[in-house]
Write a protein that holds these residues in place. Structure first.
Motif, PDB file in Angstrom:
ATOM      1  N   SER A  41      -8.768   7.273  41.739  1.00  0.00           N
ATOM      2  CA  SER A  41      -9.328   6.240  40.871  1.00  0.00           C
ATOM      3  C   SER A  41      -8.437   5.004  40.781  1.00  0.00           C
ATOM      4  O   SER A  41      -8.919   3.917  40.474  1.00  0.00           O
ATOM      5  N   ILE A  42      -7.173   5.152  41.066  1.00  0.00           N
ATOM      6  CA  ILE A  42      -6.243   4.018  41.010  1.00  0.00           C
ATOM      7  C   ILE A  42      -6.252   3.213  42.310  1.00  0.00           C
ATOM      8  O   ILE A  42      -6.136   1.993  42.296  1.00  0.00           O
ATOM      9  N   ASP A  43      -6.398   3.899  43.438  1.00  0.00           N
ATOM     10  CA  ASP A  43      -6.330   3.234  44.737  1.00  0.00           C
ATOM     11  C   ASP A  43      -7.543   2.324  44.940  1.00  0.00           C
ATOM     12  O   ASP A  43      -8.680   2.720  44.710  1.00  0.00           O
ATOM     13  N   TRP A  44      -7.307   1.105  45.383  1.00  0.00           N
ATOM     14  CA  TRP A  44      -8.395   0.124  45.523  1.00  0.00           C
ATOM     15  C   TRP A  44      -9.393   0.494  46.610  1.00  0.00           C
ATOM     16  O   TRP A  44     -10.538   0.075  46.585  1.00  0.00           O
ATOM     17  N   ILE A  45      -9.008   1.325  47.565  1.00  0.00           N
ATOM     18  CA  ILE A  45      -9.928   1.722  48.640  1.00  0.00           C
ATOM     19  C   ILE A  45     -10.891   2.821  48.167  1.00  0.00           C
ATOM     20  O   ILE A  45     -12.064   2.820  48.527  1.00  0.00           O
ATOM     21  N   THR A  46     -10.413   3.747  47.345  1.00  0.00           N
ATOM     22  CA  THR A  46     -11.202   4.921  46.982  1.00  0.00           C
ATOM     23  C   THR A  46     -11.799   4.871  45.571  1.00  0.00           C
ATOM     24  O   THR A  46     -12.620   5.713  45.235  1.00  0.00           O
ATOM     25  N   LEU A  62     -12.477  17.814  49.084  1.00  0.00           N
ATOM     26  CA  LEU A  62     -13.088  16.518  48.799  1.00  0.00           C
ATOM     27  C   LEU A  62     -14.502  16.530  49.362  1.00  0.00           C
ATOM     28  O   LEU A  62     -14.705  16.823  50.536  1.00  0.00           O
ATOM     29  N   ALA A  63     -15.481  16.211  48.530  1.00  0.00           N
ATOM     30  CA  ALA A  63     -16.880  16.178  48.956  1.00  0.00           C
ATOM     31  C   ALA A  63     -17.526  14.918  48.394  1.00  0.00           C
ATOM     32  O   ALA A  63     -17.037  14.332  47.433  1.00  0.00           O
ATOM     33  N   GLY A  64     -18.624  14.514  49.016  1.00  0.00           N
ATOM     34  CA  GLY A  64     -19.352  13.348  48.536  1.00  0.00           C
ATOM     35  C   GLY A  64     -19.575  12.340  49.641  1.00  0.00           C
ATOM     36  O   GLY A  64     -19.479  12.664  50.828  1.00  0.00           O
ATOM     37  N   GLU A  70     -12.277   4.573  57.102  1.00  0.00           N
ATOM     38  CA  GLU A  70     -10.975   4.266  56.495  1.00  0.00           C
ATOM     39  C   GLU A  70     -10.874   4.848  55.086  1.00  0.00           C
ATOM     40  O   GLU A  70      -9.828   5.361  54.682  1.00  0.00           O
ATOM     41  N   THR A  71     -11.965   4.758  54.334  1.00  0.00           N
ATOM     42  CA  THR A  71     -11.981   5.309  52.976  1.00  0.00           C
ATOM     43  C   THR A  71     -11.858   6.818  53.013  1.00  0.00           C
ATOM     44  O   THR A  71     -11.132   7.414  52.219  1.00  0.00           O
ATOM     45  N   ARG A  72     -12.541   7.447  53.943  1.00  0.00           N
ATOM     46  CA  ARG A  72     -12.468   8.899  54.100  1.00  0.00           C
ATOM     47  C   ARG A  72     -11.033   9.321  54.410  1.00  0.00           C
ATOM     48  O   ARG A  72     -10.500  10.258  53.814  1.00  0.00           O
ATOM     49  N   LEU A  92     -15.807  14.774  53.153  1.00  0.00           N
ATOM     50  CA  LEU A  92     -16.494  13.525  52.811  1.00  0.00           C
ATOM     51  C   LEU A  92     -17.373  13.067  53.964  1.00  0.00           C
ATOM     52  O   LEU A  92     -16.995  13.171  55.127  1.00  0.00           O
ATOM     53  N   GLN A  93     -18.548  12.564  53.617  1.00  0.00           N
ATOM     54  CA  GLN A  93     -19.475  12.054  54.619  1.00  0.00           C
ATOM     55  C   GLN A  93     -19.651  10.557  54.416  1.00  0.00           C
ATOM     56  O   GLN A  93     -19.447  10.038  53.322  1.00  0.00           O
TER      57      GLN A  93
END
Length: 102
Positions: A41-46, A62-64, A70-72, A92-93
């Motif tokens: 939640s802190i990282d600007w990418i994720t 990690l799912a969703g 790059e985000t994955r 993650l997809q």
């Protein structure tokens, strides 16, 4: 008339009641899930992605859906950086990507 002991005879013999070790493991898993969620939640990418975090036996799952590769990758790396994590399953997809049906 003699009545036998009711099952379970001793509180320590109750298999449905978690042991101290199991309770400690669950607490550790919850702590790790909270730390991973905080990192993401802190990282600007994720931070604005739809990511579900589950932890079982210090393994982060990690799912969703995320916006791009790059985000994955960043989500997986951030989860690995949390002290105490022993493995990360990055399921993650990407948006718009569908599983092939066979």
């Amino acid at each position: 008339m003699v009545m036998p002991w009711a099952f379970p005879p001793f509180p320590d013999d109750n298999p449905s009641q978690p042991t101290n070790e199991e309770s400690a493991q669950e607490s550790e898993d919850l702590r790790l899930a909270a730390l991973v969620a905080q990192r993401l939640s802190i990282d600007w990418i994720t931070r604005r992605q739809q990511i579900t975090i589950t932890v079982q036996n210090r393994v982060v799952i990690l799912a969703g859906m995320v916006a791009n590769v790059e985000t994955r990758r960043a989500a997986g790396e951030l989860a690995w950086e949390v002290p105490g994590v022993v493995d990360v399953c990055n399921a993650l997809q990407l948006y718009g990507q569908r599983r092939s049906r066979r």
